[in-house]
Design a protein around this motif. Sequence first.
Motif, mmCIF file in Angstrom:
data_model
loop_
_atom_site.group_PDB
_atom_site.id
_atom_site.type_symbol
_atom_site.label_atom_id
_atom_site.label_comp_id
_atom_site.label_asym_id
_atom_site.label_seq_id
_atom_site.Cartn_x
_atom_site.Cartn_y
_atom_site.Cartn_z
ATOM 1 N N ALA A 171 -20.008 -3.834 3.550
ATOM 2 C CA ALA A 171 -20.494 -2.774 3.348
ATOM 3 C C ALA A 171 -19.970 -1.471 4.403
ATOM 4 C CB ALA A 171 -21.733 -2.815 3.844
ATOM 5 N N ASN A 172 -19.518 -1.630 5.757
ATOM 6 C CA ASN A 172 -18.936 -0.861 6.085
ATOM 7 C C ASN A 172 -17.994 -0.648 5.527
ATOM 8 O OD1 ASN A 172 -20.674 -3.016 7.781
ATOM 9 N ND2 ASN A 172 -20.570 -1.477 9.554
ATOM 10 N N ILE A 173 -17.167 1.198 6.168
ATOM 11 C CA ILE A 173 -15.960 2.165 6.188
ATOM 12 C C ILE A 173 -15.136 1.436 6.826
ATOM 13 C CG2 ILE A 173 -15.793 3.832 4.758
ATOM 14 C CD1 ILE A 173 -18.342 4.856 4.851
ATOM 15 N N VAL A 174 -14.131 0.963 6.074
ATOM 16 C CA VAL A 174 -12.843 0.626 7.121
ATOM 17 C C VAL A 174 -11.737 1.519 6.261
ATOM 18 C CG1 VAL A 174 -11.445 -1.577 7.984
ATOM 19 C CG2 VAL A 174 -14.323 -1.541 8.014
ATOM 20 N N LEU A 175 -11.062 1.788 7.737
ATOM 21 C CA LEU A 175 -9.651 2.408 7.317
ATOM 22 C C LEU A 175 -8.397 1.449 8.391
ATOM 23 C CD1 LEU A 175 -7.637 5.297 5.953
ATOM 24 C CD2 LEU A 175 -8.548 5.522 8.133
ATOM 25 N N ALA A 176 -7.161 1.259 6.829
ATOM 26 C CA ALA A 176 -6.456 0.383 7.174
ATOM 27 C C ALA A 176 -5.489 0.704 7.088
ATOM 28 C CB ALA A 176 -6.359 -1.051 8.005
ATOM 29 N N SER A 177 -3.664 0.419 7.057
ATOM 30 C CA SER A 177 -2.553 0.402 6.851
ATOM 31 C C SER A 177 -2.369 -0.753 5.851
ATOM 32 C CB SER A 177 -1.295 0.185 7.503
ATOM 33 O OG SER A 177 -1.790 -0.829 8.373
ATOM 34 N N ALA A 178 -1.506 -0.661 4.638
ATOM 35 C CA ALA A 178 -2.172 -1.493 3.114
ATOM 36 C C ALA A 178 -1.084 -3.485 4.533
ATOM 37 C CB ALA A 178 -0.558 -1.500 3.224
ATOM 38 N N GLU A 179 -0.189 -2.705 5.712
ATOM 39 C CA GLU A 179 0.260 -3.308 6.167
ATOM 40 C C GLU A 179 -0.946 -4.499 7.138
ATOM 41 O OE1 GLU A 179 1.207 -0.861 6.281
ATOM 42 O OE2 GLU A 179 3.132 -1.122 5.437
ATOM 43 N N HIS A 180 -2.168 -4.450 7.753
ATOM 44 C CA HIS A 180 -2.804 -4.577 8.106
ATOM 45 C C HIS A 180 -4.241 -5.222 7.980
ATOM 46 C CE1 HIS A 180 -3.110 -0.780 11.502
ATOM 47 N NE2 HIS A 180 -1.979 -1.723 11.400
ATOM 48 N N TRP A 181 -4.185 -5.053 6.309
ATOM 49 C CA TRP A 181 -4.773 -5.184 5.105
ATOM 50 C C TRP A 181 -4.375 -6.599 5.114
ATOM 51 C CZ3 TRP A 181 -9.678 -4.936 4.781
ATOM 52 C CH2 TRP A 181 -10.226 -3.290 4.523
ATOM 53 N N GLU A 182 -2.896 -6.931 4.312
ATOM 54 C CA GLU A 182 -1.992 -8.151 4.673
ATOM 55 C C GLU A 182 -2.162 -8.842 5.437
ATOM 56 O OE1 GLU A 182 1.732 -7.338 0.905
ATOM 57 O OE2 GLU A 182 1.144 -6.306 3.055
ATOM 58 N N VAL A 183 -2.237 -8.023 6.302
ATOM 59 C CA VAL A 183 -2.484 -9.196 7.970
ATOM 60 C C VAL A 183 -3.849 -10.272 8.333
ATOM 61 C CG1 VAL A 183 -2.832 -9.258 10.543
ATOM 62 C CG2 VAL A 183 -0.480 -8.329 9.298
ATOM 63 N N VAL A 184 -4.426 -9.001 7.722
ATOM 64 C CA VAL A 184 -5.646 -10.018 7.774
ATOM 65 C C VAL A 184 -6.312 -10.768 6.469
ATOM 66 C CG1 VAL A 184 -6.928 -8.059 9.632
ATOM 67 C CG2 VAL A 184 -7.064 -8.016 7.407
ATOM 68 N N ASN A 185 -5.599 -10.530 5.619
ATOM 69 C CA ASN A 185 -5.606 -11.318 4.335
ATOM 70 C C ASN A 185 -7.239 -10.925 4.292
ATOM 71 O OD1 ASN A 185 -5.385 -12.928 2.601
ATOM 72 N ND2 ASN A 185 -6.216 -14.710 3.182
ATOM 73 N N GLY A 186 -8.052 -9.379 4.115
ATOM 74 C CA GLY A 186 -8.935 -9.069 2.987
ATOM 75 C C GLY A 186 -9.848 -9.502 3.423
ATOM 76 N N TYR A 187 -11.004 -9.578 3.066
ATOM 77 C CA TYR A 187 -11.827 -10.127 3.607
ATOM 78 C C TYR A 187 -12.540 -11.590 2.829
ATOM 79 C CZ TYR A 187 -13.836 -5.003 3.568
ATOM 80 O OH TYR A 187 -14.352 -3.634 4.318
ATOM 81 N N THR A 188 -13.757 -12.174 2.759
ATOM 82 C CA THR A 188 -13.467 -13.670 2.684
ATOM 83 C C THR A 188 -14.307 -13.324 0.897
ATOM 84 O OG1 THR A 188 -15.281 -15.326 2.552
ATOM 85 C CG2 THR A 188 -16.360 -13.104 3.244
#
Length: 465
Positions: free
Chosen positions: A117-134
């Motif tokens: 529900a929060n608003i998050v800004l990150a690079s495409a590489e960041h999203w791949e590293v953290v594997n997105g959301y559950t």
Amino acid sequence: MTVLEKPIVYVVIPFDGRENKYETYMENLQRIKRKEWKIQTIVVQHDGNISPFSRAFLLNIGIREVLKRRSVKCIATLNLDVSVPPNVDFFMCDKPKEVCGDLTCINHVDGVYVSSANIVLASAEHWEVVNGYTNKASKKEDVRANLYHRFKASGLIRSHEKLTDLANKKSCKCIDQNADERKKKTKQIMYHSDDSNEWKTDGLTNTKYCIDKSYTDKFGSTRLKINSTLKLSNSEMAMIKRPLYTSAIVLLKYKLIFFWSEKSGCTYWKRIFQYIQGIKMIMTEENAHHAFKNGLFTITHFKDSEVLSVMNNDSWTKVAFVREPRERILSSFLDKGLDDHFMKYFCKKKVKSLSEFIKLIKTCKDRHWESQVRLPRCFYNHITIGYMSDIKSFTMLLLKKVGAWNDNVEKWLQSKNVSIATRPHARNAKEKILKYYTRELEQDIFDMYADEYDVFHFEKKLFHS
């Protein structure tokens, strides 16, 4: 004068059916948009009534669709309930950050508990590293739903660091004026640390969905209507299993299903699969491709129920290996098109030029130039795509992934005899494109194999300018 391209910011919005809120937010987004930005909005929604609303799952789908695009820098995940202030810079994503500070419409703890529900800004590489959301946690109260844990566990932020710089946090406003009353009745969520590594496998990597419909709405957003259930009709099952001689190769020991196409390194791969499974035979054309002699197990041996089961089973590795269409068709021409006996037998006509060949194969069907899209499209969202241009590095990565890589395999692949024997049809197609193709013939291939360029994201860039 050099003309600089506008930076692209992809905005992913999970949609819950409230058109009035969506319209309000899109109007707000247009106000905060800067002239030098090119914002592309992807709105993801369930096709039909799904309860409860799975925001994190839809965000993962949006992020996956964004990551398919080329030259992606920033991704912002937004909440339809929240109005973002105009001083938010969507292009400042060098470090992942939470955009908004205190909010009344969601249970919020600054920078420590970060749900979908929060608003998050990150690079495409960041999203791949953290594997997105559950995808597994159905409620945001579940610790697995905390995006902060993913950023911390992956090393993108330090152990005691918050996701937002509170001194510079932005003040967002809730669109819903009744949110304050709702907050009084809810319990604030606090983050409890854990050492779970489940985030590595629960997220973008296991997000299963089919896009039932895609269209552009009145705001210019790409609307994706998705279905989270992967099912197969009888015709789709037949499409996957295919006739024996063209069926996907199954390596039971390594839990690998390999979808291949003629003129896309198939001899190479069949030789590798024979070797790692201990199938010993003389390297001849017949021994590689004869379905009854090559010793390879194919998906046609599975029952329909077994096919559906393994295609939905994350413990199985599914791979499709493909080649750029212009290169593949030129390779087909040089190997089969110039073979008068082959062309007379299968197409009833000989050809002398690539132009004649391309014209003929529009009506003469053969697996050597058949489309490489050989699965229902939505299944390509859940399998690994390998490319002929990266065949060497992909071979090592794939064999390591399934546990088949070792010193003996590496030496075998490097041996000269194997290299020659596994590439009998190599005709340096890429180097010859400029020699054989014209601008018009390139465009013909773009049109004839539009599905491949779409599904596999090949670049439609003319070699002849």
